[in-house]
Design a protein around this motif. Structure first.
Motif, mmCIF file in Angstrom:
data_model
loop_
_atom_site.group_PDB
_atom_site.id
_atom_site.type_symbol
_atom_site.label_atom_id
_atom_site.label_comp_id
_atom_site.label_asym_id
_atom_site.label_seq_id
_atom_site.Cartn_x
_atom_site.Cartn_y
_atom_site.Cartn_z
ATOM 1 N N LEU A 117 12.788 -31.774 -6.512
ATOM 2 C CA LEU A 117 14.090 -31.822 -7.167
ATOM 3 C C LEU A 117 15.043 -32.732 -6.396
ATOM 4 N N GLN A 118 15.974 -33.314 -7.123
ATOM 5 C CA GLN A 118 17.012 -34.120 -6.496
ATOM 6 C C GLN A 118 18.001 -33.207 -5.768
ATOM 7 N N ASP A 119 18.979 -33.804 -5.126
ATOM 8 C CA ASP A 119 19.947 -33.028 -4.351
ATOM 9 C C ASP A 119 20.779 -32.083 -5.219
ATOM 10 N N ASP A 120 20.834 -32.344 -6.536
ATOM 11 C CA ASP A 120 21.603 -31.448 -7.404
ATOM 12 C C ASP A 120 20.866 -30.149 -7.694
ATOM 13 N N GLY A 121 19.616 -30.062 -7.253
ATOM 14 C CA GLY A 121 18.852 -28.838 -7.434
ATOM 15 C C GLY A 121 18.340 -28.619 -8.840
ATOM 16 N N ALA A 122 18.505 -29.587 -9.743
ATOM 17 C CA ALA A 122 18.074 -29.424 -11.126
ATOM 18 C C ALA A 122 17.266 -30.614 -11.630
ATOM 19 N N SER A 123 17.699 -31.840 -11.322
ATOM 20 C CA SER A 123 17.014 -33.037 -11.810
ATOM 21 C C SER A 123 15.714 -33.254 -11.032
ATOM 22 N N PRO A 124 14.633 -33.582 -11.723
ATOM 23 C CA PRO A 124 13.357 -33.751 -11.015
ATOM 24 C C PRO A 124 13.241 -35.100 -10.319
ATOM 25 N N VAL A 125 12.485 -35.138 -9.235
ATOM 26 C CA VAL A 125 12.061 -36.404 -8.657
ATOM 27 C C VAL A 125 11.018 -36.986 -9.598
ATOM 28 N N ALA A 126 11.119 -38.281 -9.904
ATOM 29 C CA ALA A 126 10.246 -38.899 -10.892
ATOM 30 C C ALA A 126 9.997 -40.355 -10.525
ATOM 31 N N TYR A 127 9.087 -40.977 -11.260
ATOM 32 C CA TYR A 127 8.868 -42.420 -11.108
ATOM 33 C C TYR A 127 9.985 -43.186 -11.807
ATOM 34 N N ASP A 128 10.219 -44.407 -11.362
ATOM 35 C CA ASP A 128 11.217 -45.297 -11.955
ATOM 36 C C ASP A 128 10.700 -45.776 -13.311
ATOM 37 N N PRO A 129 11.347 -45.415 -14.412
ATOM 38 C CA PRO A 129 10.846 -45.829 -15.727
ATOM 39 C C PRO A 129 11.046 -47.317 -16.006
ATOM 40 N N CYS A 130 11.791 -48.007 -15.129
ATOM 41 C CA CYS A 130 12.007 -49.442 -15.306
ATOM 42 C C CYS A 130 10.934 -50.282 -14.621
ATOM 43 N N ARG A 131 9.926 -49.620 -14.064
ATOM 44 C CA ARG A 131 8.802 -50.311 -13.435
ATOM 45 C C ARG A 131 7.500 -49.737 -13.971
ATOM 46 N N ALA A 132 6.486 -50.564 -13.999
ATOM 47 C CA ALA A 132 5.157 -50.083 -14.354
ATOM 48 C C ALA A 132 4.574 -49.288 -13.184
ATOM 49 N N VAL A 133 3.827 -48.260 -13.509
ATOM 50 C CA VAL A 133 3.088 -47.489 -12.506
ATOM 51 C C VAL A 133 1.689 -48.089 -12.435
ATOM 52 N N HIS A 134 1.411 -48.813 -11.373
ATOM 53 C CA HIS A 134 0.109 -49.461 -11.216
ATOM 54 C C HIS A 134 -0.897 -48.463 -10.640
ATOM 55 N N TRP A 135 -2.165 -48.603 -11.032
ATOM 56 C CA TRP A 135 -3.196 -47.722 -10.494
ATOM 57 C C TRP A 135 -4.501 -48.481 -10.283
ATOM 58 N N VAL A 136 -5.265 -48.000 -9.323
ATOM 59 C CA VAL A 136 -6.566 -48.588 -9.010
ATOM 60 C C VAL A 136 -7.592 -47.465 -8.913
ATOM 61 N N LEU A 137 -8.848 -47.824 -9.108
ATOM 62 C CA LEU A 137 -9.946 -46.861 -9.029
ATOM 63 C C LEU A 137 -10.930 -47.292 -7.951
ATOM 64 N N ARG A 138 -11.289 -46.366 -7.099
ATOM 65 C CA ARG A 138 -12.377 -46.610 -6.144
ATOM 66 C C ARG A 138 -13.676 -46.224 -6.839
ATOM 67 N N PRO A 139 -14.520 -47.213 -7.197
ATOM 68 C CA PRO A 139 -15.723 -46.896 -7.982
ATOM 69 C C PRO A 139 -16.840 -46.251 -7.175
ATOM 70 N N ASP A 140 -16.851 -46.437 -5.859
ATOM 71 C CA ASP A 140 -17.905 -45.850 -5.033
ATOM 72 C C ASP A 140 -17.907 -44.331 -5.206
ATOM 73 N N ASP A 141 -19.057 -43.756 -5.383
ATOM 74 C CA ASP A 141 -19.249 -42.302 -5.515
ATOM 75 C C ASP A 141 -18.761 -41.752 -6.842
ATOM 76 N N ALA A 142 -18.201 -42.576 -7.703
ATOM 77 C CA ALA A 142 -17.713 -42.098 -8.996
ATOM 78 C C ALA A 142 -18.884 -41.901 -9.953
ATOM 79 N N PRO A 143 -18.818 -40.919 -10.843
ATOM 80 C CA PRO A 143 -19.903 -40.709 -11.804
ATOM 81 C C PRO A 143 -19.919 -41.804 -12.866
ATOM 82 N N ALA A 144 -21.020 -41.902 -13.578
ATOM 83 C CA ALA A 144 -21.110 -42.879 -14.662
ATOM 84 C C ALA A 144 -20.008 -42.618 -15.682
ATOM 85 N N GLY A 145 -19.368 -43.679 -16.121
ATOM 86 C CA GLY A 145 -18.300 -43.552 -17.110
ATOM 87 C C GLY A 145 -16.973 -43.131 -16.525
#
Length: 307
Positions: A117-145
Motif C-alpha cells: 500500500l502507498q503511504d495513504d494506507g489505501a492506494s495499492p502499489v502498482a506498475y506504471d501504466p504509462c510503461r510496458a511491463v517487459h518480461w523474459v523466459l528462461r527456457p532451460d528446465d522449462a516443460p514442453a510448451g
C-alpha cells in the motif's frame, strides 16, 4: 480485505514472524506458579520454539499448485528502495505521456488483497501504466510448451489489468533472492524485465516441498508514490514437467502462472476458496470476481516519468 466494497481499504495480512509469544505457564487465580530450575526453563522454551517452527514449516509446505506462501524475494513489507542515481535507468526510459491501456470495469463483489500500500494506507502499489511491463523466459528446465503457457497467462493478466506486457524473448538468468532491479550489462538502460523461470528444487530450494511456484515484484520510488518496476516468477520445474504431460495438468500449470503473475502486479493471498488468489490448491482454474476487481484497480496505478 475487500469484500464487495469497491473503494475500501486493503488489509495487509501479518508476516509469519509477527504476533506475541504465549506464556508458558499462565497462573490461575489462587494457584502458585511452578518453580523450575533455569536450565529446565531454557530447555522447555527451546523445545516449544522448535516445535512451533516445525509446525509453521509444515504448514508452508502443505498442498501444491498455487500454494505459494508470501513471496520471499521481494522487499520486506513496508520497505521501498529509494533508487538513487546509478542504481536505476535514465529517468523516463520507456515512459509514455499517458496510460498504454484501459483497465476493464472492476466487479463490485469478491475478495482481494494488495501486497503493498502507498503511504495513504489505501492506494495499492502498482506498475506504471504509462510503461510496458517487459518480461523474459528462461527456457532451460522449462516443460514442453512452456512459452505458450506463460504467454497465455501473461495475456490473461494483461486483459484483467489493462497493463501492456511485452515479451523480450529468452534469457539465461536464474531467479535469486537478491536479484538487482537494474542490470544494464544484461538488459541495457532500463529496468530489468520480469523474469519467469522454471527451476528444479535441487537447483533452487525456494520451490518444492509443496510450493509449486512463487512470484512478486520490487518497488522503488523517486520522490513520489512507490511503483513496481520488475519482478520474478519461479516455478518448480519438476512439478510443472509432471503436470504439463496432460491437458488437465496443463490447466493447473496455467492457473499457477496466472496466480503468480497476479502476485507480480500486486495482488496478495485471500482466505476465499472461490478466488484464484486463495493460497492453497483447491482446483480453482479461473480468476474470481475479487481477483478481477483487484487486478482492475492495480491497472490504474500512478504514472511516474521520473523513474
Amino acid at each position: 480485505m475487500h469484500a464487495g466494497v469497491p473503494d475500501g481499504r486493503a488489509r495487509r495480512p501479518p508476516w509469519p514472524s509477527e504476533g506475541g509469544a504465549a506464556a508458558l505457564w499462565p497462573p490461575a487465580p489462587g494457584l502458585r506458579r511452578p518453580v523450575l530450575p533455569r536450565s529446565r526453563v531454557r530447555e522447555a522454551t527451546a523445545a516449544v520454539l522448535a516445535l512451533g517452527l516445525l509446525l509453521w514449516l509444515a504448514g508452508r509446505g502443505a498442498g501444491d499448485a498455487r500454494g505459494a506462501d508470501r513471496y520471499d524475494f521481494r522487499l520486506p513489507e513496508g520497505a521501498v528502495a529509494a533508487a538513487p542515481a546509478g542504481t536505476r535507468p535514465s529517468p523516463g526510459t520507456g515512459a509514455s505521456a499517458g496510460p498504454l491501456g484501459t483497465p476493464p470495469p472492476a466487479p463490485a463483489a469478491g475478495t482481494w488483497e494488495y501486497l503493498g500500500l502507498q503511504d495513504d494506507g489505501a492506494s495499492p502499489v502498482a506498475y506504471d501504466p504509462c510503461r510496458a511491463v517487459h518480461w523474459v523466459l528462461r527456457p532451460d528446465d522449462a516443460p514442453a510448451g512452456a512459452e505458450e503457457l506463460v504467454a497465455g497467462a501473461v495475456a490473461e493478466v494483461a486483459a484483467a489489468t489493462g497493463l501492456t506486457f511485452v515479451h523480450d524473448g529468452s534469457t539465461d538468468e536464474r531467479v535469486t533472492r537478491d536479484r538487482p532491479a537494474f542490470q544494464p550489462a544484461r538488459y541495457g538502460d532500463r529496468w530489468a524485465p520480469v523474469l519467469v523461470s522454471f527451476e528444479p528444487p535441487a537447483a533452487n530450494p525456494d520451490v518444492g516441498g509443496g510450493i509449486a511456484a512463487r512470484g512478486g515484484s520490487d518497488a522503488v520510488r523517486a520522490g513520489g508514490p512507490a511503483v513496481y518496476v520488475t519482478g520474478s516468477v519461479l516455478v518448480d520445474a519438476d512439478w510443472a514437467a509432471d503436470r504439463a504431460a496432460t491437458p488437465e495438468g496443463r490447466g493447473a500449470v496455467s492457473a499457477v502462472l496466472v496466480h503468480e503473475l497476479a502476485h507480480v502486479v500486486g495482488l496478495g493471498h485471500v482466505e476465499d476458496a472461490g478466488e484464484l488468489m486463495y493460497a492453497h490448491n483447491d482446483g480453482q482454474r479461473a480468476l474470481g470476481p475479487g481477483d478481477r476487481a483487484g487486478l482492475a484497480r492495480l491497472g490504474r496505478g500512478a504514472c511516474e516519468p521520473d523513474l
